[in-house]
Design an enzyme around this catalytic site. Structure first.
Site, PDB file in Angstrom:
ATOM      1  CE  LYS A  48      -4.377  -1.519   1.917  1.00  0.00           C
ATOM      2  NZ  LYS A  48      -4.174  -2.967   2.135  1.00  0.00           N
ATOM      3  CD  GLU A  68     -12.169   5.016   1.808  1.00  0.00           C
ATOM      4  OE1 GLU A  68     -12.315   6.229   1.553  1.00  0.00           O
ATOM      5  OE2 GLU A  68     -11.691   4.193   1.005  1.00  0.00           O
ATOM      6  CB  SER A  85      -0.040  -8.148  -1.154  1.00  0.00           C
ATOM      7  OG  SER A  85      -0.856  -8.992  -0.354  1.00  0.00           O
TER       8      SER A  85
END
Ligand code: PLP
Length: 425
Positions: free
Chosen positions: A119, A141, A408
């Site tokens: 991310k 969010e 990931s």
């Protein structure tokens, strides 16, 4: 509203579409990498209230400029290298390859990045755009808190005010991440409406953005939302596949047979897939959350139970009931627990270029344990879904084949759930 799921017909009639000349039509399509910005075949687009159009156009303009600006590119790669820790290794999993008895298995180690997952690639990219646009406030969010933490991290790095919306139910479940965000200087605003989870937090973040659009950027965490987000977020993650492609060519002297990644919104998957899309012989496999059963509400497999609809500003496959209301979803991994999927994946699925499967909660938990004990790598439960698919298909593959699995993120954040679910020793 941008966040309501509506049927195809209503979507076409009532909302502003950035490229209305492209037909709104799902189903089979042939793979052409269409140049039309914001549309992937019929999917994607821009379904938002008028008040947000100016902000999206500004963002698109700024992103198009930044992309060509050598100073922006240099700053981005400097931070990816020295702050996030790129390039990440491509690791040959020798014991796992032997154990599964099929192909040579390589793991792309996004789990080694700062904050523990891919991310950060996207958060750094968008934060640099915020700076360029002269804004100083960021809203986001978060469901489980992972995207909130990555956002709070880059805001601390560049000195932005940061407000993260989070359902109060999610805040209760993810206390540690709430504290982590606050430690990084972010304000966490609890959302007490609806189911008090992610989709309610999305509504509040959008509302904040509409109100404060002049000073504020909405930092979206996956390849979702209205154009330019799906394209821009994908571009910030393309580095995963670019590195992996060069690394496998160096290690094996050939392209992989198969690339496997888990798919929540779809950002780590599109990131690792993208540079292989033109290599037609490379199989691309996305793994969704199969949850605890195939019943609507028990999983987050959009290609299994979803239908065309609009959520959060983009047209894609959505898990919804017959009235177009967003369905409840479930997954043991919070990062895959989302009712819609990035529009580019809808296109890759329609065109047959990528294949989408699902792994259940139980399969992901087992895969997590196997990877931990075979290679000394505890993957995030999201990534464990990709490992679960590998476990299913490896035994029937040839020894001469090569697979890349995108890891990931790391499993540290999931230790509590793992401990509740796995009986050891
Ligand atoms: C958030 C997250 C995901 C899911 O998001 P994508 O956009 O589908 O990549 C997957 N893995 C990890 C470790 C995550 O934190």
């Amino acid at each position: 509203m941008a966040t309501a799921s509506i049927t195809k017909k209503r979507a076409a009639k009532n909302t502003k579409v950035s490229h209305p000349s492209r037909p709104l039509k799902g189903g089979k399509a042939t793979l052409k990498l269409v140049p039309s910005p914001g549309r992937f075949g019929p999917w994607g687009g821009r379904y938002v209230p008028e008040t947000l159009m100016a902000a999206l156009e500004e963002l698109e303009r700024e992103y198009e400029r930044a992309k060509k600006d050598p100073r922006f590119k240099a700053r981005l790669s400097e931070l990816l290298k020295n702050f996030a820790g790129r390039p990440t290794p491509l690791f040959f999993a020798r014991r796992l390859s032997e154990k599964l008895g099929g192909p040579k298995i390589y793991l792309k180690r996004e789990d080694l990045l700062h904050t523990g997952a891919h991310k950060i690639n996207n958060c750094i990219g968008q934060a640099l755009l915020v700076e360029r646009m002269g804004k100083h406030r960021v809203v986001a969010e978060t469901g489980a808190g992972q995207h909130g933490v990555a956002t709070a991290t880059v805001c601390a790095l560049l000195g932005f005010e940061c407000v993260v919306y989070m359902g109060t139910e999610d805040m209760r479940r993810q206390e540690l991440n709430v504290f982590r965000m606050r430690l990084l200087g972010a304000e966490v605003r609890g959302v007490d409406s609806g189911s008090r989870t992610l989709k309610d937090a999305i509504n509040e973040a959008m509302r904040d953005w509409v109100t404060n659009v002049r000073t504020t950027h909405y930092l979206l965490g996956s390849v979702l939302g209205a154009h330019p987000y799906p394209t821009m977020v994908r571009d910030f993650h393309k580095v995963i596949g670019r590195e992996a492609r060069a690394q496998i060519l160096k290690a094996e002297g050939k392209l992989p047979t198969t690339v496997i990644a888990c798919v929540g919104g779809g950002s780590n998957a599109i990131g690792v897939f993208y540079e292989f899309i033109r290599d037609k012989k490379v199989k691309l496999v996305g793994v969704e959350a199969g949850g605890r059963s195939e019943k609507l509400g028990d999983h987050a497999a959009r290609f299994r139970g979803g239908s065309p609809g609009v959520l959060q500003g983009t047209y894609s496959y959505v898990l919804q009931d017959e009235a177009g209301q967003i369905a409840f979803t479930h997954s043991v991994s919070a990062g895959l627990d989302y009712p819609s999927i990035g529009p580019e994946h809808a296109w890759l699925a329609d065109s047959g270029r990528a294949e989408y499967v699902a792994a259940s909660d139980a399969e992901a938990l087992d895969a997590c344990k196997l990877l931990a004990q075979t290679e000394g790598i505890t993957p995030a439960l999201e990534s464990a879904h990709a490992v679960a698919e590998l476990i299913k298909r490896a035994p029937s593959m040839k020894k001469s084949e090569v697979v890349i699995v995108n890891i990931s993120g790391r499993g540290d954040k999931d230790i509590g759930i793992l401990r509740e679910n796995l009986k050891l020793g």
